[in-house]
Design a protein around this motif. Structure first.
Motif, PDB file in Angstrom:
ATOM      1  N   VAL A  73      54.578  42.251  46.188  1.00 53.35           N
ATOM      2  CA  VAL A  73      55.785  41.586  45.694  1.00 53.35           C
ATOM      3  C   VAL A  73      57.021  42.173  46.373  1.00 53.35           C
ATOM      4  CG1 VAL A  73      57.212  41.173  43.651  1.00 53.35           C
ATOM      5  CG2 VAL A  73      54.738  40.900  43.516  1.00 53.35           C
ATOM      6  N   GLN A  74      57.057  43.481  46.533  1.00 54.93           N
ATOM      7  CA  GLN A  74      58.188  44.117  47.210  1.00 54.93           C
ATOM      8  C   GLN A  74      58.311  43.605  48.647  1.00 54.93           C
ATOM      9  OE1 GLN A  74      57.017  48.211  46.518  1.00 54.93           O
ATOM     10  NE2 GLN A  74      58.596  48.473  44.942  1.00 54.93           N
ATOM     11  N   GLU A  75      57.189  43.475  49.326  1.00 56.62           N
ATOM     12  CA  GLU A  75      57.207  42.982  50.700  1.00 56.62           C
ATOM     13  C   GLU A  75      57.743  41.552  50.762  1.00 56.62           C
ATOM     14  OE1 GLU A  75      53.947  41.942  54.112  1.00 56.62           O
ATOM     15  OE2 GLU A  75      53.677  43.825  53.028  1.00 56.62           O
ATOM     16  N   THR A  76      57.267  40.703  49.879  1.00 54.11           N
ATOM     17  CA  THR A  76      57.721  39.312  49.845  1.00 54.11           C
ATOM     18  C   THR A  76      59.212  39.236  49.554  1.00 54.11           C
ATOM     19  OG1 THR A  76      55.561  38.501  49.139  1.00 54.11           O
ATOM     20  CG2 THR A  76      57.441  37.093  48.649  1.00 54.11           C
ATOM     21  N   ILE A  82      65.830  39.666  53.714  1.00 54.93           N
ATOM     22  CA  ILE A  82      66.191  39.795  55.132  1.00 54.93           C
ATOM     23  C   ILE A  82      66.483  38.412  55.726  1.00 54.93           C
ATOM     24  CG2 ILE A  82      65.317  40.405  57.430  1.00 54.93           C
ATOM     25  CD1 ILE A  82      63.799  42.737  56.005  1.00 54.93           C
ATOM     26  N   GLU A  83      65.657  37.448  55.439  1.00 53.19           N
ATOM     27  CA  GLU A  83      65.859  36.096  55.975  1.00 53.19           C
ATOM     28  C   GLU A  83      67.106  35.437  55.399  1.00 53.19           C
ATOM     29  OE1 GLU A  83      64.395  34.430  58.458  1.00 53.19           O
ATOM     30  OE2 GLU A  83      63.237  36.265  58.784  1.00 53.19           O
ATOM     31  N   ALA A  90      66.313  42.756  60.232  1.00 52.52           N
ATOM     32  CA  ALA A  90      65.989  43.928  59.422  1.00 52.52           C
ATOM     33  C   ALA A  90      66.916  45.093  59.744  1.00 52.52           C
ATOM     34  CB  ALA A  90      64.531  44.334  59.641  1.00 52.52           C
ATOM     35  N   ASP A  91      67.337  45.206  60.994  1.00 50.07           N
ATOM     36  CA  ASP A  91      68.232  46.305  61.355  1.00 50.07           C
ATOM     37  C   ASP A  91      69.590  46.174  60.675  1.00 50.07           C
ATOM     38  OD1 ASP A  91      68.587  44.086  63.094  1.00 50.07           O
ATOM     39  OD2 ASP A  91      69.580  45.337  64.582  1.00 50.07           O
ATOM     40  N   MET A  92      70.045  44.943  60.427  1.00 50.44           N
ATOM     41  CA  MET A  92      71.306  44.751  59.714  1.00 50.44           C
ATOM     42  C   MET A  92      71.162  45.160  58.243  1.00 50.44           C
ATOM     43  SD  MET A  92      73.522  43.948  61.903  1.00 50.44           S
ATOM     44  CE  MET A  92      74.853  43.504  60.813  1.00 50.44           C
ATOM     45  N   LEU A  93      70.021  44.874  57.643  1.00 53.20           N
ATOM     46  CA  LEU A  93      69.763  45.318  56.275  1.00 53.20           C
ATOM     47  C   LEU A  93      69.769  46.849  56.224  1.00 53.20           C
ATOM     48  CD1 LEU A  93      68.836  45.119  53.296  1.00 53.20           C
ATOM     49  CD2 LEU A  93      66.500  44.944  54.164  1.00 53.20           C
ATOM     50  N   PHE A  94      69.090  47.454  57.148  1.00 56.68           N
ATOM     51  CA  PHE A  94      69.001  48.910  57.211  1.00 56.68           C
ATOM     52  C   PHE A  94      70.388  49.525  57.376  1.00 56.68           C
ATOM     53  CE2 PHE A  94      67.764  52.935  59.356  1.00 56.68           C
ATOM     54  CZ  PHE A  94      66.893  53.417  58.400  1.00 56.68           C
TER      55      PHE A  94
END
Length: 119
Positions: A73-76, A82-83, A90-94
């Protein structure tokens, strides 16, 4: 894409992930204590989770078994975030996470190891 769970469904799943297989009554008792839900609310949410394929109902006693793990669930949810918010970056989230909170040296070290292992 995995199963999309809403906040109320995540509350039920959190009990199963923490407690393991539990009867609907046990889940109801826990959620009444933790967040004040009544029996009908809990059973309605459990049935929604069953319909989505997140929980399997077993007899006797309406035993509930989680069919999806917390990690799934965490992955989903992370992929969707991110999308939806970071245009797939993903780098912008990070970077956003790093800019939000001051991290300890220990936390920075853990993040460095995670990045290295992910290569």
């Amino acid at each position: 894409m995995g199963i999309k769970l809403f906040d109320s469904e995540l509350k039920v799943m959190a009990v199963l992930w923490r407690e393991g297989d539990s009867t609907a009554k046990q889940i109801s008792d826990i959620l009444k204590e933790e967040i004040g839900w009544n029996v009908n609310t809990t059973y309605t949410v459990i049935k929604k989770c069953i319909k989505k394929g997140a929980i399997q109902r077993r007899e006797p006693n309406f035993l509930c078994h989680a069919l999806v793990s917390k990690a799934q669930v965490q992955e989903t949810e992370t992929d969707e975030l991110i999308e939806r918010i970071y245009d797939g970056s993903a780098d912008m989230l990070f970077a956003s996470l790093l800019n939000r909170k001051r991290l300890s040296d220990e936390q920075i070290g853990r993040l460095k190891r995670i990045v290295e292992e992910g290569r």
